[in-house]
Design a protein around this motif. Structure first.
Motif, mmCIF file in Angstrom:
data_model
loop_
_atom_site.group_PDB
_atom_site.id
_atom_site.type_symbol
_atom_site.label_atom_id
_atom_site.label_comp_id
_atom_site.label_asym_id
_atom_site.label_seq_id
_atom_site.Cartn_x
_atom_site.Cartn_y
_atom_site.Cartn_z
ATOM 1 N N MET A 1 41.097 31.601 21.629
ATOM 2 C CA MET A 1 41.561 31.065 22.911
ATOM 3 C C MET A 1 40.490 31.268 23.988
ATOM 4 S SD MET A 1 45.456 31.621 24.235
ATOM 5 C CE MET A 1 45.098 32.900 25.445
ATOM 6 N N ALA A 2 40.379 30.278 24.873
ATOM 7 C CA ALA A 2 39.368 30.400 25.936
ATOM 8 C C ALA A 2 39.686 31.589 26.832
ATOM 9 C CB ALA A 2 39.359 29.125 26.768
ATOM 10 N N ARG A 3 38.644 32.293 27.207
ATOM 11 C CA ARG A 3 38.848 33.435 28.088
ATOM 12 C C ARG A 3 39.164 32.931 29.500
ATOM 13 N NH1 ARG A 3 35.192 38.348 27.405
ATOM 14 N NH2 ARG A 3 33.456 37.160 28.226
ATOM 15 N N LYS A 4 40.096 33.603 30.148
ATOM 16 C CA LYS A 4 40.492 33.219 31.508
ATOM 17 C C LYS A 4 39.372 33.525 32.489
ATOM 18 C CE LYS A 4 44.875 32.075 30.921
ATOM 19 N NZ LYS A 4 45.222 30.665 30.956
ATOM 20 N N ARG A 5 39.181 32.629 33.428
ATOM 21 C CA ARG A 5 38.137 32.814 34.435
ATOM 22 C C ARG A 5 38.701 33.619 35.614
ATOM 23 N NH1 ARG A 5 33.810 29.480 33.916
ATOM 24 N NH2 ARG A 5 33.454 29.317 36.172
ATOM 25 N N VAL A 6 38.093 34.770 35.854
ATOM 26 C CA VAL A 6 38.625 35.714 36.844
ATOM 27 C C VAL A 6 37.689 35.844 38.035
ATOM 28 C CG1 VAL A 6 39.240 38.150 37.237
ATOM 29 C CG2 VAL A 6 39.902 37.013 35.097
ATOM 30 N N GLY A 7 38.284 35.860 39.212
ATOM 31 C CA GLY A 7 37.555 36.166 40.445
ATOM 32 C C GLY A 7 38.040 37.499 40.982
ATOM 33 N N LEU A 20 36.480 46.502 36.041
ATOM 34 C CA LEU A 20 36.935 45.225 35.476
ATOM 35 C C LEU A 20 35.768 44.495 34.795
ATOM 36 C CD1 LEU A 20 39.227 43.995 38.414
ATOM 37 C CD2 LEU A 20 39.983 44.902 36.207
ATOM 38 N N ILE A 21 34.622 44.493 35.465
ATOM 39 C CA ILE A 21 33.439 43.831 34.883
ATOM 40 C C ILE A 21 33.075 44.499 33.555
ATOM 41 C CG2 ILE A 21 30.959 43.407 35.158
ATOM 42 C CD1 ILE A 21 31.483 43.192 38.219
ATOM 43 N N ASP A 22 33.074 45.830 33.552
ATOM 44 C CA ASP A 22 32.692 46.560 32.333
ATOM 45 C C ASP A 22 33.673 46.282 31.195
ATOM 46 O OD1 ASP A 22 30.610 47.530 33.776
ATOM 47 O OD2 ASP A 22 31.423 49.545 34.058
ATOM 48 N N ALA A 23 34.969 46.290 31.518
ATOM 49 C CA ALA A 23 35.973 46.046 30.469
ATOM 50 C C ALA A 23 35.816 44.646 29.886
ATOM 51 C CB ALA A 23 37.379 46.218 31.045
ATOM 52 N N ALA A 24 35.482 43.690 30.761
ATOM 53 C CA ALA A 24 35.384 42.299 30.310
ATOM 54 C C ALA A 24 34.140 42.037 29.458
ATOM 55 C CB ALA A 24 35.412 41.360 31.514
ATOM 56 N N ASP A 28 36.434 41.109 22.638
ATOM 57 C CA ASP A 28 37.817 40.649 22.481
ATOM 58 C C ASP A 28 38.598 40.657 23.788
ATOM 59 O OD1 ASP A 28 37.904 43.357 22.840
ATOM 60 O OD2 ASP A 28 39.460 43.712 21.329
ATOM 61 N N PHE A 29 37.929 40.896 24.920
ATOM 62 C CA PHE A 29 38.657 40.906 26.199
ATOM 63 C C PHE A 29 39.018 39.461 26.552
ATOM 64 C CE2 PHE A 29 39.532 41.661 30.695
ATOM 65 C CZ PHE A 29 40.167 42.889 30.632
ATOM 66 N N PRO A 30 40.295 39.209 26.938
ATOM 67 C CA PRO A 30 40.735 37.821 27.117
ATOM 68 C C PRO A 30 40.322 37.178 28.438
ATOM 69 C CG PRO A 30 42.556 39.318 27.492
ATOM 70 C CD PRO A 30 41.399 40.169 27.077
ATOM 71 N N ALA A 174 40.155 57.715 38.924
ATOM 72 C CA ALA A 174 39.898 57.700 37.474
ATOM 73 C C ALA A 174 41.019 56.947 36.755
ATOM 74 C CB ALA A 174 39.793 59.130 36.953
ATOM 75 N N VAL A 175 42.228 57.110 37.242
ATOM 76 C CA VAL A 175 43.368 56.388 36.672
ATOM 77 C C VAL A 175 43.273 54.894 37.011
ATOM 78 C CG1 VAL A 175 45.860 56.051 36.970
ATOM 79 C CG2 VAL A 175 44.960 58.337 36.548
ATOM 80 N N GLU A 176 42.918 54.585 38.252
ATOM 81 C CA GLU A 176 42.782 53.181 38.665
ATOM 82 C C GLU A 176 41.835 52.437 37.731
ATOM 83 O OE1 GLU A 176 42.073 52.364 42.848
ATOM 84 O OE2 GLU A 176 42.748 54.361 43.377
ATOM 85 N N HIS A 177 40.724 53.112 37.411
ATOM 86 C CA HIS A 177 39.691 52.456 36.596
ATOM 87 C C HIS A 177 40.172 52.198 35.169
ATOM 88 C CE1 HIS A 177 36.420 54.122 39.496
ATOM 89 N NE2 HIS A 177 37.106 53.126 39.995
ATOM 90 N N ARG A 178 41.214 52.893 34.771
ATOM 91 C CA ARG A 178 41.770 52.673 33.435
ATOM 92 C C ARG A 178 42.878 51.620 33.469
ATOM 93 N NH1 ARG A 178 42.578 57.781 32.387
ATOM 94 N NH2 ARG A 178 44.800 57.776 32.759
ATOM 95 N N ILE A 179 43.771 51.719 34.464
ATOM 96 C CA ILE A 179 44.951 50.830 34.418
ATOM 97 C C ILE A 179 44.660 49.415 34.918
ATOM 98 C CG2 ILE A 179 46.594 52.741 34.525
ATOM 99 C CD1 ILE A 179 47.195 52.029 37.434
ATOM 100 N N TYR A 180 43.640 49.240 35.768
ATOM 101 C CA TYR A 180 43.402 47.873 36.259
ATOM 102 C C TYR A 180 42.907 46.963 35.126
ATOM 103 C CZ TYR A 180 43.160 44.603 40.202
ATOM 104 O OH TYR A 180 43.393 43.564 41.073
ATOM 105 N N PRO A 181 41.894 47.387 34.368
ATOM 106 C CA PRO A 181 41.489 46.532 33.236
ATOM 107 C C PRO A 181 42.627 46.311 32.236
ATOM 108 C CG PRO A 181 39.818 48.195 33.667
ATOM 109 C CD PRO A 181 41.001 48.551 34.516
ATOM 110 N N ALA A 182 43.456 47.327 32.044
ATOM 111 C CA ALA A 182 44.570 47.179 31.091
ATOM 112 C C ALA A 182 45.557 46.119 31.579
ATOM 113 C CB ALA A 182 45.275 48.523 30.902
ATOM 114 N N ALA A 183 45.817 46.113 32.882
ATOM 115 C CA ALA A 183 46.753 45.130 33.445
ATOM 116 C C ALA A 183 46.158 43.723 33.386
ATOM 117 C CB ALA A 183 47.086 45.506 34.886
ATOM 118 N N LEU A 184 44.871 43.609 33.704
ATOM 119 C CA LEU A 184 44.232 42.289 33.648
ATOM 120 C C LEU A 184 44.256 41.759 32.216
ATOM 121 C CD1 LEU A 184 42.628 39.914 34.758
ATOM 122 C CD2 LEU A 184 40.534 41.282 34.502
ATOM 123 N N LYS A 185 44.047 42.657 31.273
ATOM 124 C CA LYS A 185 44.065 42.256 29.859
ATOM 125 C C LYS A 185 45.435 41.664 29.493
ATOM 126 C CE LYS A 185 42.746 44.033 25.342
ATOM 127 N NZ LYS A 185 42.239 45.166 24.590
#
Ligand code: GRF
Length: 202
Positions: A1-7, A20-24, A28-30, A174-185
């Protein structure tokens, strides 16, 4: 599936943006981060984004006489980059209802408290002043009312004896940096949606 374009919208340091940039970067990041937009030309996060090879833009709010005009320019910038999902990451401007409604179900924010507690600014200071034993961070969908949208992920941190604003902020960050990429995923993979002002996991 095409990866979603995020701003990503920022106003300052941009450490959540970096997470977010690092996680993406993961294969396999969507989602892919295609544009970082700041309302402040001097935001430190702009350089960090450029170092990581992400295109940036500035829409300087001081150049617009109304919120509507600023939001219209922002919308145009996002449209030209074909953005599908928007992440607010330390973005310190209140968006108009019209703008938020345009992005309904496709716009996330990270907030440094356990919402609905401590909406707004100075969350760590207020949590300490209240003698809280537990604090934390929340990723939520953005709705017109500030810091009030449906919650996607929330994680607690302990408030420790001797904490000051700085030590508590660092523990929460430290928590923010973990949960934001998880939520975007979750959002980019189509695993969550919003119904009756609640997040449904599908
Ligand atoms: C974070 O604590 C975020 O939750 C809040 O503002 C701070 C921004 O930090 N909205 P950064 O710019 O992501 O480093």
């Amino acid at each position: 599936m095409a990866r979603k374009r995020v701003g990503i919208l920022i106003s300052g340091r941009g450490s959540n943006m970096e997470s977010l940039i690092d996680a993406a970067q993961a294969k396999d990041f969507p989602a892919e981060i295609v544009r970082v937009v700041s309302n402040r030309p001097d935001a430190k996060g702009l350089e960090a984004a450029q170092r990581k090879g992400i295109a940036t833009a500035v829409v300087d709010h001081t150049k617009f006489s109304t919120r509507e005009a600023f939001d219209a320019a922002l919308q145009e910038t996002l449209k030209s980059a074909k953005i599908e999902i928007l992440c607010l990451a330390g973005f310190m401007r209140v968006l108009t209802n019209g703008f938020v409604e345009n992005w309904q179900g496709r716009i996330l924010n990270i907030h440094p408290s356990l919402l609905p507690a401590y909406k707004g600014v100075d969350t760590h200071k207020r949590a300490l002043a209240a003698g809280e034993k537990t604090h934390g961070a929340t990723v939520h969908f953005v709705v017109p009312e500030l810091d009030s949208g449906p919650i996607v992920i929330q994680e607690k941190v302990p408030v420790k004896e001797g904490d000051d604003e700085k030590t508590l902020a660092a523990r929460v960050l430290a928590v923010e940096h973990r949960i934001y990429p998880a939520a975007l995923k979750l959002l980019a993979a189509g695993k969550i949606s919003v119904k009756d002002n609640k997040v449904l996991f599908v």
